[in-house]
Scaffold this active site. Structure first.
Site, PDB file in Angstrom:
ATOM      1  N   TYR A 160       1.859  -6.747 -13.712  1.00 28.24           N
ATOM      2  CA  TYR A 160       2.613  -7.463 -14.757  1.00 28.24           C
ATOM      3  C   TYR A 160       1.743  -8.349 -15.630  1.00 28.24           C
ATOM      4  CZ  TYR A 160       6.779  -5.681 -12.686  1.00 28.24           C
ATOM      5  OH  TYR A 160       7.734  -4.822 -12.234  1.00 28.24           O
ATOM      6  N   LYS A 227       2.063  -2.070  -0.100  1.00 24.67           N
ATOM      7  CA  LYS A 227       1.653  -0.661  -0.101  1.00 24.67           C
ATOM      8  C   LYS A 227       0.169  -0.600   0.290  1.00 24.67           C
ATOM      9  CE  LYS A 227       2.339   3.680  -0.882  1.00 24.67           C
ATOM     10  NZ  LYS A 227       2.947   4.462   0.203  1.00 24.67           N
ATOM     11  N   ASP A 281       7.275   1.994   1.031  1.00 25.15           N
ATOM     12  CA  ASP A 281       8.154   3.176   0.947  1.00 25.15           C
ATOM     13  C   ASP A 281       9.166   3.224   2.090  1.00 25.15           C
ATOM     14  OD1 ASP A 281       5.081   5.028   1.228  1.00 25.15           O
ATOM     15  OD2 ASP A 281       6.123   3.912   2.780  1.00 25.15           O
ATOM     16  N   ASP A 305      10.288  -5.973  -7.795  1.00 22.94           N
ATOM     17  CA  ASP A 305      11.119  -5.580  -8.927  1.00 22.94           C
ATOM     18  C   ASP A 305      12.037  -4.423  -8.520  1.00 22.94           C
ATOM     19  OD1 ASP A 305      12.089  -5.388 -11.458  1.00 22.94           O
ATOM     20  OD2 ASP A 305      10.209  -4.919 -12.427  1.00 22.94           O
TER      21      ASP A 305
END
Ligand code: NAP
Length: 415
Positions: A160, A227, A281, A305
């Site tokens: 971002y 992740k 995930d 998000d």
């Protein structure tokens, strides 16, 4: 007294202050608000009525919010010819706590998102999204009652930051050439490229806030979502720094999943908060299939998000999901959905997201009694199946009401 160029601050009420590392809230705090674009005025009017009624009922005139309208978005552009006036930024900075409806993001006009501008200016580094279910609200899952999670999303780093260049641009080519020469990294020709910075400082201050919240609210766990199996030195480091921070600052109050297995036979000892981490995930699966395993989630910007809207979908969707962007003290509470312009001025949409953001704000001020009244009023209204169009279309036997009628029902239903 705050000096502004175009706006007059209220002459009554006082400023919220920070003293000795704590928020000091007067009995009549001045709170700046932006009503928002599109459906913003409809949901603001309804929510403001609810806030004022709850505060009046809880404190019998002993406390009151002095609202101060400030401007951004279309209303600002039409009046002041600027999308985000300096006065608005100064007011939020000065009064510490504020609230806003949704704002149009002007497309292609060279103006970055107003929300992002506000977050950056005040360094509102944590985006907080609580997600809980209200009985009677339609849900796509079988046990929405088990969903009670609060997401702490890092708000100042990750992709971002906007450090990216389009494919074929001289800057992208320069970067591609640089990494080829310096690191022998081969990036395919004509690729867009970007940077994903994540720091120990940024990650730790976010995790600190999440753990402190879990302690204050007696929540049973904090889950670090990342992740890190693929992005080891950004996402993976986020989890590593989270564990480090817990050890440095909350060693007596937290325990890791590994320690629970090794030393406590798989049971979290009383008085400890479980600190665990999940790969992003599988988290999307587990929040659906085992929601009771999650209480507080701390995660990086992009994961947060996606995850916050996905979890919100289990309990009625974004029309119902509240949010706050906070720094150490500054906070702006906001509806998490957009302006839904096709419904503007129809008194039609669900004010729930903004109303519940106000509940978060009242809790932040320490006005728990008023916050509880609104929650109780909403609980009863949903149980009566009195809802706006978005929920009515998903329910059998609901009574569809306008935004303003929903607000009136919530106020009537406050105990
Ligand atoms: P949106 O305004 O969130 O609306 C998308 C759909 O979500 C609506 O058509 C409606 O669904 C549903 N919805 C949104 N708010 C609702 C409410 N209060 N009650 C019930 N249903 C609601 O998204 P968008 O159309 O993509 O964006 C419109 C503008 O908002 C854009 O300018 C965008 O940049 C801006 N935006 C601002 C913020 C912010 O200020 N925080 C956030 C996101 C987007 P149905 O059509 O199914 O009824």
């Amino acid at each position: 007294m705050l000096q502004l160029d175009t706006l007059k601050p209220p002459t009554e009420g006082q400023r919220i202050e920070v003293k000795g590392g704590r928020l000091v809230v007067p009995t009549q705090p001045i709170i700046p608000y932006i009503e928002g674009d599109g459906t913003g005025p409809d949901i603001w009017r309804a929510s403001q009525r609810i806030f004022d009624a709850a505060v009046a009922k809880a404190y019998g005139g002993g406390r009151r919010i002095v609202w101060f309208e400030v401007f951004a978005g279309e209303k600002s552009f039409n009046t002041f010819k600027t999308w985000l006036p300096e006065d608005t930024l100064r007011a939020f900075q000065h009064y510490i706590v504020g609230i806003k409806g949704p704002l149009t993001t002007p497309i292609g006009g060279g103006m970055r998102s107003l929300n992002v501008a506000l977050r950056q200016l005040l360094d509102l580094y944590a985006c907080i999204r609580p997600v809980r279910w209200f009985e009677g609200v339609p849900s796509p899952v079988r046990r929405p009652d088990l969903v009670d999670m609060v997401i702490y999303r890092e708000n100042s780093e990750d992709i971002y930051v906007g450090f990216e260049w389009p494919a074929g641009s001289p800057e992208a080519n320069k970067l591609i050439e640089f990494v080829r020469k310096e690191f022998d990294w081969r990036v395919r020709e004509n690729s867009g490229v970007g940077l994903k910075p994540m720091s120990a400082f940024g990650s730790k201050r976010l995790v600190r806030k999440a753990i402190q919240y879990a302690l204050d609210r007696r929540r049973k766990s904090v889950t670090l979502v990342h992740k890190g199996n693929i992005q080891k030195y950004t996402e993976g480091a986020f989890a590593k720094w989270g564990y480090e921070l817990a050890k440095e600052e909350f060693a007596d109050q937290t325990i890791t999943w590994q320690e629970v297995q090794d030393r406590h036979g798989g049971k979290v000892p009383p008085g400890k908060i479980l600190l665990q981490d999940y790969i992003a995930d599988v988290t999307f699966q587990h929040v659906l299939t085992r929601p009771r395993d999650f209480a507080v989630i701390a995660t990086s910007n992009l994961n947060g998000d996606y995850l916050s809207d996905a979890i919100a979908a289990q309990v009625g969707g974004i029309g119902m999901a509240p949010g706050a962007n906070v720094s150490d003290f500054h906070a702006i509470f906001e509806a998490t959905h957009g302006t839904a312009p096709k419904y503007a001025n129809q008194d039609k949409v669900n004010p729930g997201s903004l109303t519940l953001s106000g509940v978060m704000m009242l809790e932040y001020l320490g006005w728990q009694e008023a916050a509880d009244l609104i929650i109780k009023g909403m609980e009863k209204t949903f149980k009566q199946q009195v809802v706006t169009y978005d929920l009515a279309r998903l329910m059998d036997g609901a009574r569809e009401v306008k935004t303003s009628e929903f607000a009136a029902a919530v106020i009537d239903n406050m105990p």
